[in-house]
Scaffold this motif. Structure first.
Motif, PDB file in Angstrom:
ATOM      1  N   THR A  27       0.846  -1.187   0.000  1.00 52.87           N
ATOM      2  CA  THR A  27       0.000   0.000   0.000  1.00 52.87           C
ATOM      3  C   THR A  27       0.882   1.237   0.000  1.00 52.87           C
ATOM      4  OG1 THR A  27      -1.707  -1.198   1.206  1.00 52.87           O
ATOM      5  CG2 THR A  27      -1.861   1.183   1.203  1.00 52.87           C
ATOM      6  N   SER A  29       0.694   5.483   0.182  1.00 55.48           N
ATOM      7  CA  SER A  29      -0.129   6.647   0.507  1.00 55.48           C
ATOM      8  C   SER A  29       0.460   7.888  -0.130  1.00 55.48           C
ATOM      9  CB  SER A  29      -0.194   6.855   2.018  1.00 55.48           C
ATOM     10  OG  SER A  29      -0.824   5.767   2.631  1.00 55.48           O
ATOM     11  N   GLU A  34      -4.805   6.455  -1.021  1.00 56.39           N
ATOM     12  CA  GLU A  34      -4.045   5.228  -0.803  1.00 56.39           C
ATOM     13  C   GLU A  34      -4.240   4.302  -1.976  1.00 56.39           C
ATOM     14  OE1 GLU A  34      -4.720   3.190   2.864  1.00 56.39           O
ATOM     15  OE2 GLU A  34      -3.435   4.577   3.940  1.00 56.39           O
TER      16      GLU A  34
END
Length: 100
Positions: A27, A29, A34
């Motif tokens: 993931t 950001s 995100e």
């Protein structure tokens, strides 16, 4: 000067590797939200894609990223319309160039 014999033992990998062609999801950001990012080595890529960052082709066999919005779990086939194939550098520069 005496030579040092080479070790024939294989050193363990620092971390497990993904199977060839498979990517590992992470993931990322940023100011644009995100994202789940999967790195593809390109060995399993058989199609050409258009990068949304530079609008240039990503030819088959070229390592690149597959990116989709982070909303929990994702399984192949689910939300395919939200997946985008990016050049690594273009995804990294998406804040300066604009999104998709």
């Amino acid at each position: 000067m005496a030579s040092v014999p080479r070790s024939n033992r294989r050193r363990p990998d620092p971390e497990p590797r993904a199977p060839l062609g498979a990517g590992v999801d992470r993931t990322v950001s940023g100011p644009d939200g995100e994202w789940v990012v999967r790195e593809l080595r390109g060995t399993t890529s058989t199609k050409s894609y258009t990068c949304p960052g530079c609008h240039q082709d990503i030819p088959p066999g070229l390592p690149h990223l597959v990116v989709w919005p982070s909303r929990g779990t994702f399984s192949p086939g689910e939300g395919a319309s939200e997946r985008r194939h990016w050049h690594r550098a273009c995804f990294g520069a998406r804040g300066r160039r604009g999104g998709w």
